[in-house]
Design a protein around this motif. Structure first.
Motif, PDB file in Angstrom:
ATOM      1  N   PRO A 185      59.073  43.108  49.370  1.00  0.00           N
ATOM      2  CA  PRO A 185      58.610  42.322  50.524  1.00  0.00           C
ATOM      3  C   PRO A 185      57.269  42.783  51.066  1.00  0.00           C
ATOM      4  CG  PRO A 185      60.943  42.840  50.734  1.00  0.00           C
ATOM      5  CD  PRO A 185      60.445  43.612  49.553  1.00  0.00           C
ATOM      6  N   ALA A 186      57.030  44.091  51.077  1.00  0.00           N
ATOM      7  CA  ALA A 186      55.757  44.589  51.604  1.00  0.00           C
ATOM      8  C   ALA A 186      54.595  44.132  50.733  1.00  0.00           C
ATOM      9  CB  ALA A 186      55.794  46.112  51.691  1.00  0.00           C
ATOM     10  N   ARG A 187      54.786  44.197  49.412  1.00  0.00           N
ATOM     11  CA  ARG A 187      53.725  43.758  48.510  1.00  0.00           C
ATOM     12  C   ARG A 187      53.533  42.243  48.608  1.00  0.00           C
ATOM     13  NH1 ARG A 187      54.837  46.764  42.787  1.00  0.00           N
ATOM     14  NH2 ARG A 187      56.683  45.424  42.901  1.00  0.00           N
ATOM     15  N   SER A 188      54.659  41.511  48.732  1.00  0.00           N
ATOM     16  CA  SER A 188      54.557  40.053  48.854  1.00  0.00           C
ATOM     17  C   SER A 188      53.793  39.666  50.110  1.00  0.00           C
ATOM     18  CB  SER A 188      55.947  39.421  48.867  1.00  0.00           C
ATOM     19  OG  SER A 188      56.515  39.416  47.578  1.00  0.00           O
TER      20      SER A 188
ATOM     21  N   ALA B  74      51.588  41.400  51.758  1.00  0.00           N
ATOM     22  CA  ALA B  74      50.169  41.726  51.611  1.00  0.00           C
ATOM     23  C   ALA B  74      49.452  40.677  50.775  1.00  0.00           C
ATOM     24  CB  ALA B  74      50.024  43.108  50.972  1.00  0.00           C
ATOM     25  N   LEU B  75      50.111  40.216  49.707  1.00  0.00           N
ATOM     26  CA  LEU B  75      49.508  39.185  48.862  1.00  0.00           C
ATOM     27  C   LEU B  75      49.437  37.846  49.583  1.00  0.00           C
ATOM     28  CD1 LEU B  75      51.233  40.010  45.460  1.00  0.00           C
ATOM     29  CD2 LEU B  75      48.776  40.054  45.886  1.00  0.00           C
ATOM     30  N   LEU B  76      50.523  37.480  50.261  1.00  0.00           N
ATOM     31  CA  LEU B  76      50.587  36.179  50.909  1.00  0.00           C
ATOM     32  C   LEU B  76      49.534  36.027  52.005  1.00  0.00           C
ATOM     33  CD1 LEU B  76      54.468  35.892  51.146  1.00  0.00           C
ATOM     34  CD2 LEU B  76      52.988  34.271  49.958  1.00  0.00           C
ATOM     35  N   TRP B  77      49.299  37.090  52.749  1.00  0.00           N
ATOM     36  CA  TRP B  77      48.384  37.005  53.877  1.00  0.00           C
ATOM     37  C   TRP B  77      46.985  37.527  53.550  1.00  0.00           C
ATOM     38  CZ3 TRP B  77      49.520  34.412  58.253  1.00  0.00           C
ATOM     39  CH2 TRP B  77      50.875  34.068  58.451  1.00  0.00           C
ATOM     40  N   GLY B  78      46.767  37.939  52.310  1.00  0.00           N
ATOM     41  CA  GLY B  78      45.455  38.447  51.924  1.00  0.00           C
ATOM     42  C   GLY B  78      44.524  37.340  51.477  1.00  0.00           C
TER      43      GLY B  78
ATOM     44  N   VAL C 230      48.679  40.443  40.633  1.00  0.00           N
ATOM     45  CA  VAL C 230      50.056  40.217  41.084  1.00  0.00           C
ATOM     46  C   VAL C 230      50.952  41.271  40.430  1.00  0.00           C
ATOM     47  CG1 VAL C 230      51.968  38.572  41.215  1.00  0.00           C
ATOM     48  CG2 VAL C 230      49.607  37.738  41.249  1.00  0.00           C
ATOM     49  N   PRO C 231      51.727  42.024  41.225  1.00  0.00           N
ATOM     50  CA  PRO C 231      52.518  43.124  40.655  1.00  0.00           C
ATOM     51  C   PRO C 231      53.612  42.690  39.685  1.00  0.00           C
ATOM     52  CG  PRO C 231      52.284  43.379  43.031  1.00  0.00           C
ATOM     53  CD  PRO C 231      51.789  42.008  42.687  1.00  0.00           C
ATOM     54  N   GLY C 232      54.183  41.504  39.863  1.00  0.00           N
ATOM     55  CA  GLY C 232      55.276  41.097  38.997  1.00  0.00           C
ATOM     56  C   GLY C 232      55.752  39.697  39.323  1.00  0.00           C
ATOM     57  N   LYS C 233      56.789  39.246  38.612  1.00  0.00           N
ATOM     58  CA  LYS C 233      57.264  37.879  38.761  1.00  0.00           C
ATOM     59  C   LYS C 233      57.827  37.629  40.158  1.00  0.00           C
ATOM     60  CE  LYS C 233      60.352  34.342  36.939  1.00  0.00           C
ATOM     61  NZ  LYS C 233      61.262  33.907  35.846  1.00  0.00           N
ATOM     62  N   GLY C 234      58.516  38.600  40.743  1.00  0.00           N
ATOM     63  CA  GLY C 234      59.088  38.386  42.070  1.00  0.00           C
ATOM     64  C   GLY C 234      58.036  38.018  43.094  1.00  0.00           C
ATOM     65  N   GLU C 235      56.942  38.777  43.119  1.00  0.00           N
ATOM     66  CA  GLU C 235      55.859  38.478  44.045  1.00  0.00           C
ATOM     67  C   GLU C 235      55.178  37.164  43.678  1.00  0.00           C
ATOM     68  OE1 GLU C 235      56.868  42.676  44.165  1.00  0.00           O
ATOM     69  OE2 GLU C 235      56.263  41.405  42.488  1.00  0.00           O
ATOM     70  N   LEU C 236      55.093  36.890  42.377  1.00  0.00           N
ATOM     71  CA  LEU C 236      54.486  35.627  41.935  1.00  0.00           C
ATOM     72  C   LEU C 236      55.293  34.437  42.438  1.00  0.00           C
ATOM     73  CD1 LEU C 236      52.433  34.022  40.295  1.00  0.00           C
ATOM     74  CD2 LEU C 236      53.816  34.450  38.248  1.00  0.00           C
ATOM     75  N   VAL C 237      56.624  34.535  42.379  1.00  0.00           N
ATOM     76  CA  VAL C 237      57.469  33.440  42.858  1.00  0.00           C
ATOM     77  C   VAL C 237      57.273  33.237  44.355  1.00  0.00           C
ATOM     78  CG1 VAL C 237      59.853  32.704  43.223  1.00  0.00           C
ATOM     79  CG2 VAL C 237      59.167  33.642  41.009  1.00  0.00           C
ATOM     80  N   ASP C 238      57.154  34.319  45.115  1.00  0.00           N
ATOM     81  CA  ASP C 238      56.884  34.187  46.550  1.00  0.00           C
ATOM     82  C   ASP C 238      55.583  33.421  46.783  1.00  0.00           C
ATOM     83  OD1 ASP C 238      59.146  35.501  47.479  1.00  0.00           O
ATOM     84  OD2 ASP C 238      58.194  37.468  47.494  1.00  0.00           O
ATOM     85  N   LEU C 239      54.571  33.734  46.010  1.00  0.00           N
ATOM     86  CA  LEU C 239      53.288  33.046  46.132  1.00  0.00           C
ATOM     87  C   LEU C 239      53.401  31.583  45.731  1.00  0.00           C
ATOM     88  CD1 LEU C 239      51.074  35.865  44.606  1.00  0.00           C
ATOM     89  CD2 LEU C 239      50.819  34.982  46.923  1.00  0.00           C
TER      90      LEU C 239
END
Length: 256
Positions: free
Chosen positions: A11-14, A16-20, A71-80
């Motif tokens: 969640p922390a990485r997501s 950061a990516l979502l709001w960056g 993107v660190p991985g698929k989980g964060e990619l799906v969030d994006l």
């Protein structure tokens, strides 16, 4: 609110990516935006299970490791992916509340837009639910969909509950429609063809004297829908009943 599944996402990485900022390209020329766009196109065409860092990289014509610098991985990619899809729902945050017919037409518009996003991106049905990682577009979506209910006499909790009820209804019927389409593809038969094959057997085993109401209602529904169910009818009928209930609640609040 809609959420996401992606248990492997941090969640922390997501967040950061979502709001960056997403516009600056890396050495390979890639941007987060281009990666997410390619992933959504892949999911639309082949389903969420087809989305992997390797497959997205191949679609972009780059090495897989190039993606991991963004993107660190698929989980964060799906969030994006989910947040990007949410960003395509409304032209602006006041789109629902500016509808001319008041709160009711606004919520009909909200339901229709969410229904349409599941039709365009059925893979989203596999990631909704659970804990949300609130990106900027998901947050704007929530704001936009609550505004029509602001000031009509409901409490904040009631506003949230009304919106959740509508979105849950939309998601459920969209899931029904997706499942029916999948069953048809897997079986190679339309609902009408399936009934033609199986109706004689059902007539033998389902005793009308034992199940008189089920037999009568089931036959009426089958004849009306020419299918096991009609998602479009279920969507419209359920939404109408929900909005009737909301109208009654608003009336009670105003009388009180």
């Amino acid at each position: 609110m809609s959420g996401r599944k992606g248990a492997d996402a941090d969640p922390a990485r997501s967040l950061a990516l979502l709001w960056g900022a997403h516009g600056k390209p890396g050495r390979s020329g890639l941007t987060i935006r281009s990666i997410v766009t390619a992933a959504i196109e892949l999911a639309d065409a082949e389903g969420l299970e087809a989305v992997s860092m390797r497959q997205v990289a191949e679609r972009l014509g780059v090495g897989t490791m190039s993606l991991y610098t963004h993107v660190p991985g698929k989980g964060e990619l799906v969030d994006l992916m989910v947040d990007t899809a949410f960003g395509r729902l409304y032209d602006d945050v006041d789109a629902p509340s500016s509808r001319p017919g008041g709160w009711r037409e606004a919520l009909e518009f909200v339901a229709a837009r969410n229904w349409e996003i599941y039709r365009r991106h059925p893979w989203m049905l596999h990631v909704v639910g659970g804990r949300s990682v609130l990106g900027p577009n998901a947050s704007l979506k929530y704001e936009a969909e609550l505004r029509p209910l602001d000031g009509v006499g409901l409490s904040d909790l009631e506003m949230d509950s009304v919106l959740a009820l509508i979105l849950t209804h939309v998601e459920g019927v969209a899931r029904l429609q997706t499942n029916m389409a999948q069953i048809q593809r897997d079986s190679g038969m339309t609902d009408a063809e399936w009934w033609t094959v199986n109706a004689p057997l059902l007539d033998k085993v389902m005793d009308g004297s034992r199940f008189p109401v089920a037999s009568r209602v089931g036959q009426a529904a089958g004849e009306a829908h020419q299918a096991l169910a009609d998602p479009e009818q279920a969507f419209a009928f359920g939404l109408e009943r929900i909005l009737d209930g909301v109208a009654a609640l608003i009336t009670r609040r105003s009388e009180a």
